[in-house]
Design an enzyme around this catalytic site. Structure first.
Site, short mmCIF file in Angstrom:
data_model
loop_
_atom_site.label_atom_id
_atom_site.label_comp_id
_atom_site.label_asym_id
_atom_site.label_seq_id
_atom_site.Cartn_x
_atom_site.Cartn_y
_atom_site.Cartn_z
CG ASP A 154 -52.70 16.76 37.10
OD1 ASP A 154 -52.74 17.70 38.04
OD2 ASP A 154 -52.83 15.82 37.59
CD GLU A 174 -53.20 18.54 46.61
OE1 GLU A 174 -53.55 19.56 47.02
OE2 GLU A 174 -53.53 18.02 45.39
#
Ligand SMILES: Cc1ncc(COP(=O)(O)O)c(C=O)c1O
Lengths: 400, 263
Positions: B60, B49
C-alpha cells in the site's frame, strides 16, 4: 539424517515449514528471474573467478582467524578464536553479499540497485558495490537509525548513493524493508533489490547464505591449519541471520555446538528486545514464514536493541529450521551485557567490535567459561565498532 | 453461485461494469465504516472491498498506510471486522471482500478464519502478499466453505504466472493496473489491453482493474478494458479529509455506466 541440512531449501524456497515466497504477485517474475540468474552464475566460471579476485583484492579476504590470547587468559576457559570479518573492506561481513549481488545485478542488465539498512553497514556495502559496478544506488533507512548511525549515512553519500529516510511506522529496519519492497514493486523492470540478510522471499535466504558461506569455509580451513582439529563451538550474533549462517553452514555436517545470539535488549520479559525465538511465534512477514514478534492479533511488534543491526522483528527461515532440527541453539544477550563485552574486547585485545558482534562476544565469554581450557570456540566478529562509537559515548553520557 | 459471481453475471446481462470501492475498516471508527458502507451501496457500489488494517502494509501507498495506522490506533482487529460484517448482513446483501495481509489470517488460524468469515457473511478475500503457490492452506477450506479467493495479476505477469493465478482465483481476478503500490499513477497502454483481453478470454472469469484509478475519467477509461473497476486511495483520502463520499462514488458509477454504449 545429516544430509538433510544441505537439501534445503526446496525448489520454491522452503526450509521445512519455513521460508517460501510471500510477496505481491508483481514481484514474482523478478524473483523467478533472479533465481534463474543466480543459479546460472553459480556455474559461470568467469563470474566466479571475478568474484574470487574481488574478494581477495577488494574486500581483503581471506580474513584472519585470530587467536584472542589476552581474552582467553582473562576468561580462563576455552581457547577463543575470532573470525575477523571486521577487517573486511567497509568494516563488516555485509560486503561479502552486497558486492556479489551488485555484480549479479549488473550481469542481469539492471541499472539501479536499492537496499534497506539498519546499522548502515549493509547500506555502505551496497553503495560500495554499486560504485564499483557502476550502478545507481538508493538506500532506505529508518529515521531512528539515520540518527543512531549518522556516520554511515554520510559514508553512503560519499559513495554516491542516495539515502532515503523512512519516517513511517517504527522508523527502523522493518519499515526500511517495507519501503524498499514498495520501491522494487514499482521499479522492478530496471532495479535489483539487494537484500542485506538471509531473509525475505526465496531466493534471498539461500543466495545470501551462499554468498556469506565464505566465512565458514575459510574458518574451517584456518582452524584445521592452526589447531589440526575442528572447534567445539561456533558463536555468532543473529539479526536477519547472514553472518551466523555464513559461519555455520560449512560446519553443518560436523558435529559441533553452534550458538546464535539474538538481541535481548532490556530483557525478554520487558518486551523491549529482538529475541524472536524466546519471545516470538510462527508468522509471515516481509516475504517469508519464520519466527516473528507479533501481538495477539498478528500485528508486528516494535523491537528494541542497542544495536541497530539486530533490531528486527523476524529472523531468517533457515535459522528457524536449524533450531527445530536441534542443530543450532539460540540464546539472547542484553544491551548492558553487549556494552560490557564491547569495552572488554577493546581493552583486552585492542579491537573495537560492532555492537552487533559484541552480543556474540558476550555469549562467547559465558560459553568459554563453561567449557574447559581444552576446548576451542570460534566467535564471528561480524564487524568493527567505529560506527557505534558515537552511540556508546551517548549512552555513557559523554559528549564528543 | 457466490454473491460476487451473481453480481458479475447480473451486471454482464445488463452490459454494465462493477464498481468496487475500497475503504479501510475502522478509519476513523467501525461505526463510521458501517455508515460508509451503506453510503457506498446507496451511491451505486456493486461490491465492497473492506481493508483490515495491518502494521506493515507493504503493498500500500501512503494514503492507505496512514488509514491503516489510524484504524489500528482505534483498536481495529480482524475479529472486530468480522463482527462488523455480521452486523451489516442484517440489513444488506452487498458482496463484501476483505483485503488484508496474510499474517493476520495466518495468526488467526487459516481454517478458523475461513469458517468465521463465511459465517459472518464475507464473500471473498484479497491478500496482496499471498501468491497462489503458497495458498493451499487457504484455498482448500475456502472451496469447502464457500469463500472466494481473489488473486492478483500485474503487467509484469508472465504466461506461467497468469495461468497459475487464473486457475486459483474464484469470484474475479484482480488486475493491478501498473507495477506499483496502491495510490500510484495510472497508465493504460496497448500491452495492458492485450494482456487483459487474453486473461478474460482464457480464464473465463471476470477481471477487475485496480491501483491508480482516482477520477471518474480514469474509471471510465479502464472500465472498457475489464468487468469491474476498483477505487481505493481516492475514496480513503476523502474519508480522511472528512468529506462526503456519496457524490464522488455516484460520479464514478455514472462514468463507468456510460460504457454500456461502448459495449
Ligand atoms: C556488524 C554487523 N553484524 C551483524 C549484523 C546482523 O545481521 P546478520 O544477522 O544478517 O548478520 C549487522 C547488520 O547490520 C552488522 O552490521
Amino acid at each position: 539424517m545429516k544430509k538433510q541440512f544441505f537439501n534445503v531449501p526446496d525448489s520454491s524456497g522452503h526450509f521445512g515449514q519455513y521460508g517460501g515466497r510471500f510477496v505481491p504477485e508483481t514481484l514474482m517474475p523478478a524473483l523467478i528471474e533472479l533465481e534463474e540468474a543466480y543459479l546460472n552464475l553459480k556455474k559461470d566460471k568467469t563470474f566466479l573467478r571475478k568474484l574470487k579476485e574481488l574478494q581477495k583484492d577488494f574486500i581483503g579476504r581471506a580474513t584472519p582467524l585470530y587467536f584472542a590470547e589476552n581474552l582467553t587468559q582473562k576468561i580462563g576457559g576455552a581457547k577463543i578464536y575470532l573470525k575477523r570479518e571486521d577487517l573486511c573492506h567497509t568494516g563488516a561481513h555485509k560486503i561479502n553479499n552486497a558486492l556479489a549481488q551488485a555484480l549479479l545485478a549488473k550481469k542481469m542488465g539492471k541499472t539501479r540497485v536499492i537496499a534497506e539498512t539498519g546499522a548502515g553497514q549493509h547500506g555502505v556495502a551496497t553503495a560500495t558495490g554499486a560504485a564499483l559496478a557502476g550502478l545507481e544506488c538508493d538506500v532506505y533507512m529508518g529515521a531512528e537509525d539515520v540518527r543512531r548511525q549518522s556516520l554511515n549515512v554520510f559514508r553512503m553519500k560519499l559513495l554516491g548513493a542516495k539515502v532515503i529516510e523512512v519516517t513511517l511506522g517504527s522508523k527502523t529496519l522493518k519499515d526500511a524493508i517495507n519501503e524498499a519492497l514498495r520501491d522494487w514493486t514499482t521499479n522492478v523492470r530496471n532495479t535489483h533489490y539487494v537484500m542485506g540478510t538471509a531473509f525475505g522471499p526465496h531466493p534471498y535466504p539461500m543466495m545470501v547464505r551462499n554468498f556469506q558461506s565464505v566465512i565458514g569455509q575459510e574458518a574451517r580451513r584456518q582452524i584445521l591449519q592452526k589447531e589440526k582439529r575442528l572447534p567445539d563451538c561456533l558463536i555468532a550474533c543473529v539479526g536477519g541471520g547472514s553472518n551466523s549462517i555464513g559461519l555455520f553452514h560449512p560446519f553443518l555436517k560436523d558435529n559441533i555446538k553452534m550458538i546464535g545470539v539474538e538481541a535481548g535488549g532490556l530483557g525478554v520479559k520487558s518486551g523491549k528486545h529482538a529475541a524472536r525465538f524466546a519471545g516470538g511465534s510462527l508468522g509471515v512477514f516481509q516475504g517469508c514464514k519464520s519466527y516473528l514478534l507479533q501481538d495477539d492479533d498478528g500485528n508486528v511488534l516494535g523491537t528494541h536493541s542497542v544495536s541497530a543491526g539486530l533490531d528486527y522483528a523476524s529472523v531468517g527461515p533457515e535459522h528457524a529450521y536449524l533450531r527445530d532440527m536441534h542443530k543450532v541453539e539460540y540464546t539472547s544477550v542484553k544491551d548492558n551485557e553487549a556494552l560490557k563485552a564491547f569495552e572488554l574486547l577493546s581493552r583486552t585485545e585492542g579491537i573495537i567490535p560492532a555492537l552487533e558482534s559484541s552480543h556474540a562476544i558476550a555469549q562467547g565469554i559465558k560459553t568459554a567459561k563453561k567449557l574447559g581450557n581444552k576446548s576451542i570456540i570460534i566467535i564471528n566478529l561480524s564487524g568493527r565498532g567505529d560506527k557505534d562509537v558515537q552511540e556508546v559515548a551517548k549512552i555513557k553520557g559523554i559528549s564528543l | 453461485m457466490s454473491r460476487i459471481s451473481k453480481a458479475f453475471s447480473h451486471l454482464h446481462e445488463t452490459g454494465s461494469k462493477a464498481l468496487i470501492p475500497y475503504i479501510m475498516a475502522g478509519d476513523p471508527s467501525l461505526e463510521a465504516t458501517k455508515k460508509y458502507i451503506s453510503d457506498l451501496e446507496a451511491a451505486g457500489a456493486d461490491i465492497i472491498e473492506l481493508g483490515v488494517p495491518f502494521s506493515d502494509p507493504l503493498a500500500d501507498g501512503p494514503t492507505i498506510q496512514r488509514a491503516s495506522e489510524r484504524a489500528l490506533k482505534h483498536g481495529t482487529t480482524l475479529k472486530k471486522v468480522l463482527a462488523l460484517v455480521t452486523e451489516i448482513r442484517k440489513t444488506s446483501e452487498i458482496p463484501i471482500i476483505l483485503m488484508t495481509y496474510y499474517n493476520l489470517i495466518f495468526h488467526y488460524g487459516v481454517r478458523t478464519f475461513v469458517q468465521d468469515a463465511v459465517k459472518a457473511g464475507v464473500d471473498g478475500v484479497i491478500i496482496p502478499d499471498l501468491i497462489p503457490d503458497e495458498a493451499d492452506e487457504l484455498i482448500v477450506p475456502a472451496r469447502k466453505y464457500g469463500l472466494d479467493t481473489i488473486f492478483l495479476l500485474a503487467p509484469t505477469s508472465t504466461k506461467d504466472r497468469i495461468a497459475i493465478a487464473t486457475k486459483a482465483a474464484t469470484g474475479f481476478i484482480y488486475y493491478v493496473s501498473m507495477t506499483g503500490i496502491t495510490g500510484s499513477r495510472l497508465t493504460t497502454g496497448k500491452a495492458m489491453r492485450d494482456t487483459l483481453n487474453s486473461i478474460r478470454k482464457d480464464a473465463g472469469k471476470p477481471v477487475a482493474i485496480g491501483f491508480g484509478v482516482s477520477t471518474p475519467d480514469e474509471a471510465a477509461k479502464v472500465a472498457v478494458l475489464a468487468d469491474g473497476v476498483i477505487v481505493g486511495s481516492a475514496i480513503v483520502k476523502r474519508i480522511a479529509e472528512g468529506k462526503d463520499i456519496k457524490k464522488f462514488v455516484r460520479s464514478l458509477k455514472n462514468a463507468i455506466s456510460k460504457n454500456r454504449a461502448v459495449k
